[in-house]
Write a protein that holds these residues in place. Structure first.
Motif, PDB file in Angstrom:
ATOM      1  N   GLN A  68      -1.552 -15.109   0.401  1.00  0.00           N
ATOM      2  CA  GLN A  68      -0.117 -15.125   0.082  1.00  0.00           C
ATOM      3  C   GLN A  68       0.663 -14.204   1.009  1.00  0.00           C
ATOM      4  O   GLN A  68       1.785 -14.523   1.419  1.00  0.00           O
ATOM      5  CB  GLN A  68       0.086 -14.738  -1.381  1.00  0.00           C
ATOM      6  N   CYS A  70      -0.255 -13.574   4.058  1.00  0.00           N
ATOM      7  CA  CYS A  70      -0.251 -14.336   5.307  1.00  0.00           C
ATOM      8  C   CYS A  70       0.859 -15.384   5.274  1.00  0.00           C
ATOM      9  O   CYS A  70       1.602 -15.555   6.254  1.00  0.00           O
ATOM     10  CB  CYS A  70      -1.612 -14.991   5.499  1.00  0.00           C
ATOM     11  N   ARG A  71       1.001 -16.075   4.168  1.00  0.00           N
ATOM     12  CA  ARG A  71       2.049 -17.084   4.017  1.00  0.00           C
ATOM     13  C   ARG A  71       3.431 -16.464   4.207  1.00  0.00           C
ATOM     14  O   ARG A  71       4.276 -17.009   4.917  1.00  0.00           O
ATOM     15  CB  ARG A  71       1.949 -17.730   2.635  1.00  0.00           C
ATOM     16  N   LEU A  81       5.373 -24.046   8.493  1.00  0.00           N
ATOM     17  CA  LEU A  81       3.993 -24.223   8.940  1.00  0.00           C
ATOM     18  C   LEU A  81       3.730 -25.711   9.077  1.00  0.00           C
ATOM     19  O   LEU A  81       4.025 -26.488   8.168  1.00  0.00           O
ATOM     20  CB  LEU A  81       3.007 -23.605   7.948  1.00  0.00           C
ATOM     21  N   LEU A  84      -2.607 -26.293   9.079  1.00  0.00           N
ATOM     22  CA  LEU A  84      -3.595 -25.298   8.670  1.00  0.00           C
ATOM     23  C   LEU A  84      -4.948 -25.749   9.189  1.00  0.00           C
ATOM     24  O   LEU A  84      -5.412 -26.840   8.844  1.00  0.00           O
ATOM     25  CB  LEU A  84      -3.622 -25.178   7.144  1.00  0.00           C
ATOM     26  N   SER A 123      -6.709 -21.640   0.498  1.00  0.00           N
ATOM     27  CA  SER A 123      -5.780 -21.849   1.616  1.00  0.00           C
ATOM     28  C   SER A 123      -4.946 -23.104   1.403  1.00  0.00           C
ATOM     29  O   SER A 123      -3.724 -23.097   1.591  1.00  0.00           O
ATOM     30  CB  SER A 123      -6.545 -21.947   2.935  1.00  0.00           C
ATOM     31  N   ILE A 126      -2.334 -22.495  -1.363  1.00  0.00           N
ATOM     32  CA  ILE A 126      -1.248 -21.563  -1.041  1.00  0.00           C
ATOM     33  C   ILE A 126      -0.307 -22.111   0.030  1.00  0.00           C
ATOM     34  O   ILE A 126       0.897 -21.824   0.020  1.00  0.00           O
ATOM     35  CB  ILE A 126      -1.843 -20.197  -0.647  1.00  0.00           C
ATOM     36  N   PHE A 127      -0.813 -22.937   0.927  1.00  0.00           N
ATOM     37  CA  PHE A 127       0.025 -23.441   2.018  1.00  0.00           C
ATOM     38  C   PHE A 127       0.486 -24.884   1.816  1.00  0.00           C
ATOM     39  O   PHE A 127       1.218 -25.417   2.658  1.00  0.00           O
ATOM     40  CB  PHE A 127      -0.714 -23.315   3.354  1.00  0.00           C
ATOM     41  N   LEU A 130       4.339 -25.639   2.059  1.00  0.00           N
ATOM     42  CA  LEU A 130       4.873 -25.550   3.420  1.00  0.00           C
ATOM     43  C   LEU A 130       4.482 -26.783   4.230  1.00  0.00           C
ATOM     44  O   LEU A 130       5.290 -27.320   5.003  1.00  0.00           O
ATOM     45  CB  LEU A 130       4.353 -24.295   4.121  1.00  0.00           C
TER      46      LEU A 130
END
Length: 269
Positions: A68, A70-71, A81, A84, A123, A126-127, A130
């Motif tokens: 988080q 990192c996000r 983004l 990934l 990952s 969380i991403f 985005l």
């Protein structure tokens, strides 16, 4: 026009080996790159090597709070983004079932599955928003061990089979906004996959295997005789991460140098 022009790409496990080779290729293809790496010493080396051109962050893929953070850093720096790429992993030393001490199975399973599988699940979770906003992509790393025996020990092999299945499920859940694919490498020159702490092998890497012995084994099994580097895998990851990929999701590209196309009765000419 480069393949990743106007793309923001995050590479988890990008501090060395395959991940670093892929990150370098993404940079060469025009991407703005972020690297997430657990080793503090590797983070410092990357920051010195890349300077301000690459966003390098230290953190653990098995910890939601680190991802988080990192996000948040990616949103602050880039505002979005587009892809990934998951490249982190731990090997298990090819340890067979009967040579694995029973009292170590729990810790070995937890350690390798947390990094090799849970890290990808966290990952993606969380991403995902985005990537949905950018109509982006997820590219994970499995292995030929997911397709044929003896590409690793029991736990490593199980994790790579899990990643192969995870790709299909994530592609289903995130369609049509996010493309989800994977690459399954075989042998990689200078591989930095380390062993598990549960077996006291955390200081050992696949690259510690004597080069001549590893190359001889590889050539005896592979149809293509040149052992690929991490950078050689970069074009596969870059294409799957790019908006130019309009045709593939839920797929794993098996980058095996012909390893799985083995002769049964005679050697290839």
């Amino acid at each position: 026009m480069q393949l990743l022009d106007n793309h923001v790409v995050l590479v988890t496990g990008g501090g060395s080996g395959l991940g670093l080779g892929v990150a370098r290729h993404c940079l060469a293809e025009g991407a703005r790159v972020a690297i997430f790496e657990v080793s503090e010493s590797k983070v410092r080396q990357l920051q010195e090597a890349f300077g301000p051109d690459v966003l390098v962050m230290q953190g653990d893929v098995t910890r939601a709070a680190d991802l988080q953070a990192c996000r948040a850093a990616i949103v602050e720096r880039f505002g979005r983004l587009d892809a990934l790429i998951g490249a982190q992993g731990i090997f298990d030393g090819n340890l067979p079932l009967r040579e694995t001490p029973l009292e170590r199975v729990d810790s070995l399973f937890d350690e390798i599955f947390h990094v090799n599988v849970k890290g990808y699940i966290l990952s993606a979770h969380i991403f995902a928003d985005l990537l949905e906003a950018s109509q982006g992509a997820i590219v994970l790393t499995t292995s030929t061990a997911a397709y044929a025996a003896d590409g690793g020990g029991m736990v490593y092999t199980a994790t790579k089979g899990a990643v192969r299945s995870l790709v299909g499920q994530l592609a289903f859940e995130l369609a049509p906004h996010v493309r989800v694919n994977a690459v399954a490498p075989a042998g990689i020159a200078g591989s930095q996959l380390r062993g598990p702490r549960a077996l006291g092998l955390e200081e050992q890497k696949q690259s510690d295997i004597p080069k001549d012995a590893f190359l001889s084994m590889f050539k005896s099994l592979s149809l293509l005789q040149e052992l690929p580097t991490p950078e050689d895998h970069g074009p596969l990851y870059a294409f799957l991460a790019s908006r130019h990929n309009k045709i593939m999701t839920g797929q794993t590209v098996v980058a095996d140098q012909g390893l799985l196309n083995r002769a049964v009765l005679k050697a290839p000419h």
